[in-house]
Scaffold this motif. Structure first.
Motif, PDB file in Angstrom:
ATOM      1  N   PRO A 188      18.930   3.417  -3.670  1.00 47.56           N
ATOM      2  CA  PRO A 188      19.029   5.082  -2.915  1.00 47.56           C
ATOM      3  C   PRO A 188      17.744   6.128  -2.704  1.00 47.56           C
ATOM      4  CG  PRO A 188      19.817   5.059  -4.942  1.00 47.56           C
ATOM      5  CD  PRO A 188      19.479   3.433  -4.870  1.00 47.56           C
ATOM      6  N   CYS A 241       9.318  -5.344   1.160  1.00 44.83           N
ATOM      7  CA  CYS A 241       8.785  -3.532   1.327  1.00 44.83           C
ATOM      8  C   CYS A 241       8.146  -3.291   2.630  1.00 44.83           C
ATOM      9  CB  CYS A 241       8.630  -3.891  -0.692  1.00 44.83           C
ATOM     10  SG  CYS A 241       8.773  -1.750  -0.657  1.00 44.83           S
ATOM     11  N   ALA A 242       7.367  -3.444   3.179  1.00 48.50           N
ATOM     12  CA  ALA A 242       7.055  -2.698   4.504  1.00 48.50           C
ATOM     13  C   ALA A 242       7.687  -2.204   4.829  1.00 48.50           C
ATOM     14  CB  ALA A 242       5.911  -3.874   5.071  1.00 48.50           C
ATOM     15  N   GLY A 243       7.423  -0.586   5.185  1.00 51.79           N
ATOM     16  CA  GLY A 243       9.071  -0.012   6.536  1.00 51.79           C
ATOM     17  C   GLY A 243       8.380   1.168   6.790  1.00 51.79           C
ATOM     18  N   TYR A 271      16.758   5.308  11.279  1.00 59.69           N
ATOM     19  CA  TYR A 271      16.738   4.873  10.231  1.00 59.69           C
ATOM     20  C   TYR A 271      18.098   3.837   9.462  1.00 59.69           C
ATOM     21  CZ  TYR A 271      15.144   4.417   5.518  1.00 59.69           C
ATOM     22  OH  TYR A 271      14.994   4.001   4.012  1.00 59.69           O
ATOM     23  N   LEU A 315       2.842  -6.648  10.748  1.00 60.26           N
ATOM     24  CA  LEU A 315       4.074  -7.294  10.586  1.00 60.26           C
ATOM     25  C   LEU A 315       4.937  -7.970  11.898  1.00 60.26           C
ATOM     26  CD1 LEU A 315       6.642  -4.965   8.855  1.00 60.26           C
ATOM     27  CD2 LEU A 315       5.809  -7.022   8.132  1.00 60.26           C
ATOM     28  N   ARG A 324     -10.480   1.960   4.654  1.00 61.33           N
ATOM     29  CA  ARG A 324      -9.821   1.967   3.817  1.00 61.33           C
ATOM     30  C   ARG A 324     -10.181   0.145   3.011  1.00 61.33           C
ATOM     31  NH1 ARG A 324      -3.408   0.059   4.996  1.00 61.33           N
ATOM     32  NH2 ARG A 324      -2.649   2.321   3.521  1.00 61.33           N
ATOM     33  N   LYS A 336      17.555   0.037   9.831  1.00 63.25           N
ATOM     34  CA  LYS A 336      17.966  -1.050   8.347  1.00 63.25           C
ATOM     35  C   LYS A 336      18.816  -1.605   8.130  1.00 63.25           C
ATOM     36  CE  LYS A 336      15.369   0.117   4.914  1.00 63.25           C
ATOM     37  NZ  LYS A 336      14.021  -0.622   5.198  1.00 63.25           N
ATOM     38  N   VAL A 380      14.111   7.343  -3.859  1.00 66.78           N
ATOM     39  CA  VAL A 380      13.487   6.802  -4.370  1.00 66.78           C
ATOM     40  C   VAL A 380      12.243   8.069  -5.346  1.00 66.78           C
ATOM     41  CG1 VAL A 380      11.707   5.175  -5.508  1.00 66.78           C
ATOM     42  CG2 VAL A 380      13.661   4.469  -3.813  1.00 66.78           C
ATOM     43  N   ARG A 422      -2.440  -3.012   5.477  1.00 66.06           N
ATOM     44  CA  ARG A 422      -3.422  -2.875   7.503  1.00 66.06           C
ATOM     45  C   ARG A 422      -4.722  -2.115   7.134  1.00 66.06           C
ATOM     46  NH1 ARG A 422       1.520  -0.312  11.158  1.00 66.06           N
ATOM     47  NH2 ARG A 422       1.560   1.651   8.923  1.00 66.06           N
ATOM     48  N   SER A 466      15.975  -2.791   1.215  1.00 67.30           N
ATOM     49  CA  SER A 466      16.673  -2.083   2.709  1.00 67.30           C
ATOM     50  C   SER A 466      16.823  -1.067   2.287  1.00 67.30           C
ATOM     51  CB  SER A 466      17.630  -3.061   2.573  1.00 67.30           C
ATOM     52  OG  SER A 466      18.648  -2.231   3.877  1.00 67.30           O
ATOM     53  N   THR A 501       0.933  -1.161   0.139  1.00 66.82           N
ATOM     54  CA  THR A 501      -0.145  -0.293   0.126  1.00 66.82           C
ATOM     55  C   THR A 501       0.970   1.076   0.069  1.00 66.82           C
ATOM     56  OG1 THR A 501       0.193  -0.350   2.177  1.00 66.82           O
ATOM     57  CG2 THR A 501      -2.445  -0.813   0.859  1.00 66.82           C
ATOM     58  N   GLY A 502       2.471   1.275   0.236  1.00 69.62           N
ATOM     59  CA  GLY A 502       3.431   2.559  -0.150  1.00 69.62           C
ATOM     60  C   GLY A 502       3.491   2.909  -1.455  1.00 69.62           C
ATOM     61  N   PHE A 503       4.716   3.814  -1.224  1.00 68.55           N
ATOM     62  CA  PHE A 503       4.986   4.437  -2.230  1.00 68.55           C
ATOM     63  C   PHE A 503       5.950   3.434  -3.224  1.00 68.55           C
ATOM     64  CE2 PHE A 503       9.366   6.027  -3.679  1.00 68.55           C
ATOM     65  CZ  PHE A 503       8.348   6.416  -5.178  1.00 68.55           C
ATOM     66  N   ILE A 504       6.909   2.626  -2.566  1.00 74.98           N
ATOM     67  CA  ILE A 504       7.243   1.784  -3.398  1.00 74.98           C
ATOM     68  C   ILE A 504       6.012   1.349  -4.575  1.00 74.98           C
ATOM     69  CG2 ILE A 504       9.406   0.218  -3.556  1.00 74.98           C
ATOM     70  CD1 ILE A 504      10.871   2.499  -2.029  1.00 74.98           C
TER      71      ILE A 504
HETATM   72  N1  NAP Z   1      11.171   6.054  -0.882  1.00 78.07           N
HETATM   73  C1  NAP Z   1      12.689   5.862  -0.669  1.00 78.07           C
HETATM   74  O1  NAP Z   1      13.279   6.600  -0.934  1.00 78.07           O
HETATM   75  C2  NAP Z   1      13.268   4.885  -0.217  1.00 78.07           C
HETATM   76  C3  NAP Z   1      14.839   4.478  -0.247  1.00 78.07           C
HETATM   77  C4  NAP Z   1      15.288   3.605  -0.151  1.00 78.07           C
HETATM   78  C5  NAP Z   1      14.447   2.036   0.645  1.00 78.07           C
HETATM   79  N2  NAP Z   1      13.005   2.654   1.390  1.00 78.07           N
HETATM   80  C6  NAP Z   1      12.633   1.287   1.809  1.00 78.07           C
HETATM   81  O2  NAP Z   1      11.217   0.795   0.997  1.00 78.07           O
HETATM   82  C7  NAP Z   1      10.463   0.937   1.290  1.00 78.07           C
HETATM   83  C8  NAP Z   1       9.460   1.298   1.236  1.00 78.07           C
HETATM   84  O3  NAP Z   1       9.519   2.332   1.265  1.00 78.07           O
HETATM   85  P1  NAP Z   1       7.660   3.695   0.890  1.00 78.07           P
HETATM   86  O4  NAP Z   1       8.892   4.289   0.606  1.00 78.07           O
HETATM   87  O5  NAP Z   1       7.153   2.930  -0.312  1.00 78.07           O
HETATM   88  O6  NAP Z   1       7.272   4.245   2.232  1.00 78.07           O
HETATM   89  P2  NAP Z   1       6.055   4.018   2.259  1.00 78.07           P
HETATM   90  O7  NAP Z   1       5.175   4.790   1.597  1.00 78.07           O
HETATM   91  O8  NAP Z   1       5.800   4.698   3.671  1.00 78.07           O
HETATM   92  O9  NAP Z   1       5.642   2.708   2.369  1.00 78.07           O
HETATM   93  C9  NAP Z   1       5.381   1.867   3.637  1.00 78.07           C
HETATM   94  C10 NAP Z   1       5.031   0.567   3.773  1.00 78.07           C
HETATM   95  O10 NAP Z   1       5.292  -0.638   4.698  1.00 78.07           O
HETATM   96  C11 NAP Z   1       4.219  -0.821   5.383  1.00 78.07           C
HETATM   97  N3  NAP Z   1       3.558  -0.978   6.355  1.00 78.07           N
HETATM   98  C12 NAP Z   1       4.287  -0.195   7.820  1.00 78.07           C
HETATM   99  N4  NAP Z   1       3.995  -0.619   8.921  1.00 78.07           N
HETATM  100  C13 NAP Z   1       4.055  -1.443   8.532  1.00 78.07           C
HETATM  101  C14 NAP Z   1       3.168  -3.084   9.431  1.00 78.07           C
HETATM  102  N5  NAP Z   1       3.734  -2.976  11.398  1.00 78.07           N
HETATM  103  N6  NAP Z   1       2.706  -3.765   9.352  1.00 78.07           N
HETATM  104  C15 NAP Z   1       2.427  -3.633   8.351  1.00 78.07           C
HETATM  105  N7  NAP Z   1       2.796  -3.084   6.290  1.00 78.07           N
HETATM  106  C16 NAP Z   1       3.312  -2.344   7.666  1.00 78.07           C
HETATM  107  C17 NAP Z   1       2.778   0.701   5.173  1.00 78.07           C
HETATM  108  O11 NAP Z   1       1.910   0.276   5.283  1.00 78.07           O
HETATM  109  P3  NAP Z   1       0.657   1.366   5.770  1.00 78.07           P
HETATM  110  O12 NAP Z   1      -0.085   1.522   3.999  1.00 78.07           O
HETATM  111  O13 NAP Z   1      -0.709   0.525   6.526  1.00 78.07           O
HETATM  112  O14 NAP Z   1       1.224   2.312   6.862  1.00 78.07           O
HETATM  113  C18 NAP Z   1       3.843   0.809   3.546  1.00 78.07           C
HETATM  114  O15 NAP Z   1       2.707  -0.005   3.132  1.00 78.07           O
HETATM  115  C19 NAP Z   1      11.162   0.186   3.231  1.00 78.07           C
HETATM  116  O16 NAP Z   1      11.077  -0.694   3.741  1.00 78.07           O
HETATM  117  C20 NAP Z   1      12.007   1.737   3.139  1.00 78.07           C
HETATM  118  O17 NAP Z   1      12.817   2.124   3.928  1.00 78.07           O
HETATM  119  C21 NAP Z   1      12.298   3.676   0.186  1.00 78.07           C
END
Ligand code: NAP
Length: 316
Positions: free
Chosen positions: A153, A75-77, A127, A56, A41, A131, A155, A36, A115, A13-16
């Motif tokens: 890096p 991918c969740a984070g 953070y 999680l 939702r 990771k 994204v 979640r 990661s 459900t997140g960006f990536i």
């Molecule tokens: N964005 C970047 O620039 C970047 C760069 C490098 C690495 N990353 C890594 O890529 C991953 C995704 O990042 P993103 O930018 O897509 O973040 P995001 O848009 O905030 O999405 C985070 C996702 O993780 C889920 N999540 C968080 N806590 C959870 C839990 N306790 N149980 C189940 N699901 C949970 C969220 O669910 P909800 O929708 O319910 O909140 C959402 O689907 C992360 O691990 C991040 O560390 C991101």
């Protein structure tokens, strides 16, 4: 090449995660995605996607998530927070739980952890450390499971909320940035990251390895080159004025934000730790190992990526 079958995905459900779902389903994978539940939702109905409610923290749900799958993409984070306790339960303990669920399956699925490049420098922020701990937790749980770690890096792309405020300023003709010497860093367009995941699935290779990946821009970016590329994409080449913010002032703002976040209970982006990440001089990646293992190559530089993501209209 491995034929598409069933995989489990967290963070869908997140960006990536949204970019991953689009690419995976488009390539014929059947995706079981964790979400979640919360009031109001309703996960989107997508052909080839089966949504499983949970989080999680619940090992039983995670066992059901990975059951009968050929691959697990975790991918969740948590990307925003003030303290270790904001990040570790998801980024470290959560990663370990998903990995244990996968490793305990009879026909062990392959495991991919999304990661972060930040894991390279765990001493910089909560953070980054979380990771890195997540990577360690996956390796500790792995036993005979085939695992791979991807460290992207920063994204950007449709749906991103972290870099969007900066791109909005650039579209208006100015860019508030830390003053002083320039740093070099890598970037990646979200669909190129999704393609890297798809190539990893298809190649069935690269196990036991940690890969960094970026958009292939030689030598990465400095803030000045970002402004040039973004100015071309978002302002038809018109000048973007750099507004230098003194670093001590930024630290004060970050400290105030950190304190306010603890007081009012919100998840802050700019904290002293995030600023240490931003000020780190070298966030450059090298794609060669991943390309060698999977055949993946990035296709989208910053200018093209920004034009694709936003055209001339940045989301308000
Ligand atoms: N964005 C970047 O620039 C970047 C760069 C490098 C690495 N990353 C890594 O890529 C991953 C995704 O990042 P993103 O930018 O897509 O973040 P995001 O848009 O905030 O999405 C985070 C996702 O993780 C889920 N999540 C968080 N806590 C959870 C839990 N306790 N149980 C189940 N699901 C949970 C969220 O669910 P909800 O929708 O319910 O909140 C959402 O689907 C992360 O691990 C991040 O560390 C991101």
């Amino acid at each position: 090449m491995v034929a598409p079958s069933k995989l489990a995905l967290t963070g869908a459900t997140g960006f990536i995660g949204a970019a991953l779902i689009a690419r995976l389903v488009g390539a014929g994978w059947h995706v079981r995605a964790l979400y979640r539940p919360r009031t109001g939702r309703i996960p989107p109905r997508l052909p080839g996607v089966e949504w499983l409610p949970g989080n999680l923290e619940d090992q039983g749900t995670l066992n059901a998530l990975v059951a009968g799958t050929d691959a697990v993409i975790h991918c969740a984070g948590v990307v925003r927070g003030a303290c270790r306790s904001d990040f570790d339960p998801v980024n470290a303990a959560g990663a370990g739980r998903v990995a244990r669920a996968a490793a305990s399956q009879d026909r062990g699925p392959r495991f991919l952890l999304i990661s972060s490049l930040a894991a390279r420098m765990p001493q910089l922020s909560h953070y980054a450390a979380s990771k890195w701990r997540g990577e360690c937790a996956v390796k500790a749980a792995a036993e005979n499971m085939r695992w791979t770690v991807l460290r992207p890096p920063a994204v950007y792309g449709p749906g991103d909320r972290e870099l969007l405020p900066l791109f909005r300023c650039i579209a208006k003709g100015f860019a508030p940035l830390p003053a002083g010497t320039d740093r070099r860093f890598s970037l990646i367009y979200v669909d190129d990251l999704a393609m890297a995941v798809l190539r990893w699935l298809e190649a069935d290779a690269g196990y036991g390895q940690t890969f960094e990946l970026d958009d292939g821009c030689p030598g990465g970016y400095s803030w000045d080159t970002v402004l040039t590329h973004a100015g071309r994409a978002l302002r038809e080449g018109a000048v973007v004025r750099r507004v230098p913010i003194p670093v001590p002032l930024l630290y004060l703002v970050a400290l105030a934000n950190f304190a306010a976040a603890r007081l009012f209970g919100y998840a802050p982006m700019l904290t002293p730790g995030k600023l240490r990440e931003i000020m780190h001089p070298d966030w450059l990646c090298d794609n060669r190992a991943l390309t060698l293992a999977t055949g993946w190559r990035p296709t989208c530089g910053l200018e093209l990526g920004l034009a694709r993501a936003y055209g001339k209209h940045l989301p308000g």
